[in-house]
Design a protein around this motif. Structure first.
Motif, PDB file in Angstrom:
ATOM      1  N   ARG A   1       1.172  -0.866  -0.078  1.00 36.82           N
ATOM      2  CA  ARG A   1       0.156   0.314   0.079  1.00 36.82           C
ATOM      3  C   ARG A   1       0.740   1.612  -0.541  1.00 36.82           C
ATOM      4  NH1 ARG A   1      -5.513  -0.848   1.654  1.00 36.82           N
ATOM      5  NH2 ARG A   1      -5.827  -3.041   2.291  1.00 36.82           N
TER       6      ARG A   1
ATOM      7  N   ALA B 236       3.612  12.076   6.445  1.00 37.59           N
ATOM      8  CA  ALA B 236       3.059  12.653   5.249  1.00 37.59           C
ATOM      9  C   ALA B 236       2.191  11.729   4.143  1.00 37.59           C
ATOM     10  CB  ALA B 236       2.655  13.703   4.262  1.00 37.59           C
ATOM     11  N   HIS B 237       3.255  10.747   3.745  1.00 32.72           N
ATOM     12  CA  HIS B 237       3.076   9.423   3.421  1.00 32.72           C
ATOM     13  C   HIS B 237       2.209   8.286   4.034  1.00 32.72           C
ATOM     14  CE1 HIS B 237       3.671   7.101  -0.007  1.00 32.72           C
ATOM     15  NE2 HIS B 237       3.439   6.032   0.822  1.00 32.72           N
TER      16      HIS B 237
ATOM     17  N   TRP C 237       0.083   9.439   5.958  1.00 29.00           N
ATOM     18  CA  TRP C 237      -1.066   9.126   5.934  1.00 29.00           C
ATOM     19  C   TRP C 237      -1.948   9.151   4.704  1.00 29.00           C
ATOM     20  CZ3 TRP C 237      -5.329  10.825   8.162  1.00 29.00           C
ATOM     21  CH2 TRP C 237      -6.969  12.045   7.193  1.00 29.00           C
ATOM     22  N   THR C 238      -1.777   9.353   3.290  1.00 28.91           N
ATOM     23  CA  THR C 238      -2.214   8.864   2.350  1.00 28.91           C
ATOM     24  C   THR C 238      -2.582   7.189   2.544  1.00 28.91           C
ATOM     25  OG1 THR C 238       0.061   8.211   1.130  1.00 28.91           O
ATOM     26  CG2 THR C 238      -1.007  10.180   1.378  1.00 28.91           C
ATOM     27  N   VAL C 239      -1.332   6.499   3.149  1.00 27.82           N
ATOM     28  CA  VAL C 239      -1.546   5.128   3.262  1.00 27.82           C
ATOM     29  C   VAL C 239      -3.080   5.296   4.064  1.00 27.82           C
ATOM     30  CG1 VAL C 239      -0.075   2.991   3.803  1.00 27.82           C
ATOM     31  CG2 VAL C 239       0.976   4.472   2.986  1.00 27.82           C
TER      32      VAL C 239
ATOM     33  N   GLU D  91      -4.940   6.810   5.673  1.00 24.89           N
ATOM     34  CA  GLU D  91      -6.552   7.556   5.674  1.00 24.89           C
ATOM     35  C   GLU D  91      -7.555   6.344   4.385  1.00 24.89           C
ATOM     36  OE1 GLU D  91      -9.067  11.625   4.099  1.00 24.89           O
ATOM     37  OE2 GLU D  91      -6.903  11.246   2.879  1.00 24.89           O
ATOM     38  N   PRO D  92      -7.187   5.625   3.061  1.00 26.26           N
ATOM     39  CA  PRO D  92      -8.239   5.433   3.054  1.00 26.26           C
ATOM     40  C   PRO D  92      -8.615   3.612   3.734  1.00 26.26           C
ATOM     41  CG  PRO D  92      -6.445   6.044   1.765  1.00 26.26           C
ATOM     42  CD  PRO D  92      -5.577   6.059   3.064  1.00 26.26           C
TER      43      PRO D  92
ATOM     44  N   THR E 206      -4.894   6.967  11.728  1.00 25.02           N
ATOM     45  CA  THR E 206      -4.878   8.006  11.044  1.00 25.02           C
ATOM     46  C   THR E 206      -5.762   9.531  11.656  1.00 25.02           C
ATOM     47  OG1 THR E 206      -7.670   7.533  10.403  1.00 25.02           O
ATOM     48  CG2 THR E 206      -6.152   6.537   8.983  1.00 25.02           C
TER      49      THR E 206
ATOM     50  N   TYR F 102      -2.314  10.389  12.430  1.00 25.61           N
ATOM     51  CA  TYR F 102      -1.225  11.482  11.893  1.00 25.61           C
ATOM     52  C   TYR F 102      -1.667  12.496  11.333  1.00 25.61           C
ATOM     53  CZ  TYR F 102       0.343   6.523  12.425  1.00 25.61           C
ATOM     54  OH  TYR F 102       1.050   5.228  12.834  1.00 25.61           O
ATOM     55  N   HIS F 103      -2.413  12.688  11.021  1.00 27.12           N
ATOM     56  CA  HIS F 103      -3.803  13.679  10.285  1.00 27.12           C
ATOM     57  C   HIS F 103      -3.139  15.424  11.543  1.00 27.12           C
ATOM     58  CE1 HIS F 103      -6.591  15.954   7.064  1.00 27.12           C
ATOM     59  NE2 HIS F 103      -7.182  16.753   9.249  1.00 27.12           N
TER      60      HIS F 103
END
Length: 199
Positions: free
Chosen positions: A27, A176-177, A179-181, A183-184, A190, A193-194
């Motif tokens: 992911r 930041a990366h 978070w992109t993993v 969040e979905p 999450t 991290y956000h």
């Protein structure tokens, strides 16, 4: 720049840990090498709970490759095979000497890293049932323990595998990366991290 990670597996590896780690690294967009550490060289093996695990190569075939991280799932049987694998121990030593990330969960910190005294001064955790393998001054109760000085991440068991994998992504690619993993996946971390927000 893409990261390349090595995840050894063996007969008796803990399935939840192995699959969670592999899944999370995929992911994250990393090149994931799942390598069989079994002495027979077989690519299909049975995990600690009887679930089939598959490797995509033998450990010996990638021994000379360079990895941004080497990540060891636990499971007593799998960790014992890791412990006795001269190829894997040499890979870990090289990773350590180069200051690259090593991560281990459950029985692996105790039966592999502590057994071979690879990180004698590092802070680490493991499954509580193996706590006596780690010196009192090095032991940490935390579910996931990061020793920044030694570039080492350790964790406690199947229930901490997601947090463990997320910490590896943060260490390799920043918050930041991660978070992109996260969040979905709608994971509880999450929110953390956000709020952190920084890379």
């Amino acid at each position: 720049m893409s990261k390349k990670v090595l995840i050894p597996i063996a007969t008796g590896s803990e399935e939840m840990e192995a699959v969670t780690i592999i899944d999370m690294m995929v992911r994250a967009g990393y090149e994931v090498v799942v390598a069989s550490a079994d002495f027979s060289g077989q690519l299909t093996m049975t995990g600690s709970r009887g679930i089939t695990l598959n490797a995509n190569c033998r450990l010996v075939d990638v021994a000379d490759d360079e990895f941004d991280a080497v990540i060891l799932p636990g499971g007593v049987g799998g960790s014992e095979i890791f412990r006795d694998s001269t190829v894997l121990i040499e890979i870990l030593r090289q990773q350590m000497y180069e200051g690259k990330l090593v991560a281990a969960i459950c029985a692996a910190p105790a039966l592999v890293l502590a057994h071979h005294k690879l990180y004698p001064d590092a802070l680490m955790t493991c499954h509580p049932s193996f706590q006596d393998h780690i010196t009192e001054q090095n032991w940490r109760v935390k579910r996931v323990t990061l020793d920044v000085t030694h570039n080492l991440i350790t964790s406690q068991g199947p229930g901490t595998a997601l947090e463990f994998a997320m910490e590896i992504i943060i260490r390799l690619s920043g918050k930041a990366h991660a978070w992109t993993v996260a969040e979905p996946m709608v994971t509880i971390p999450t929110l953390q991290y956000h709020k952190m927000g920084e890379a």
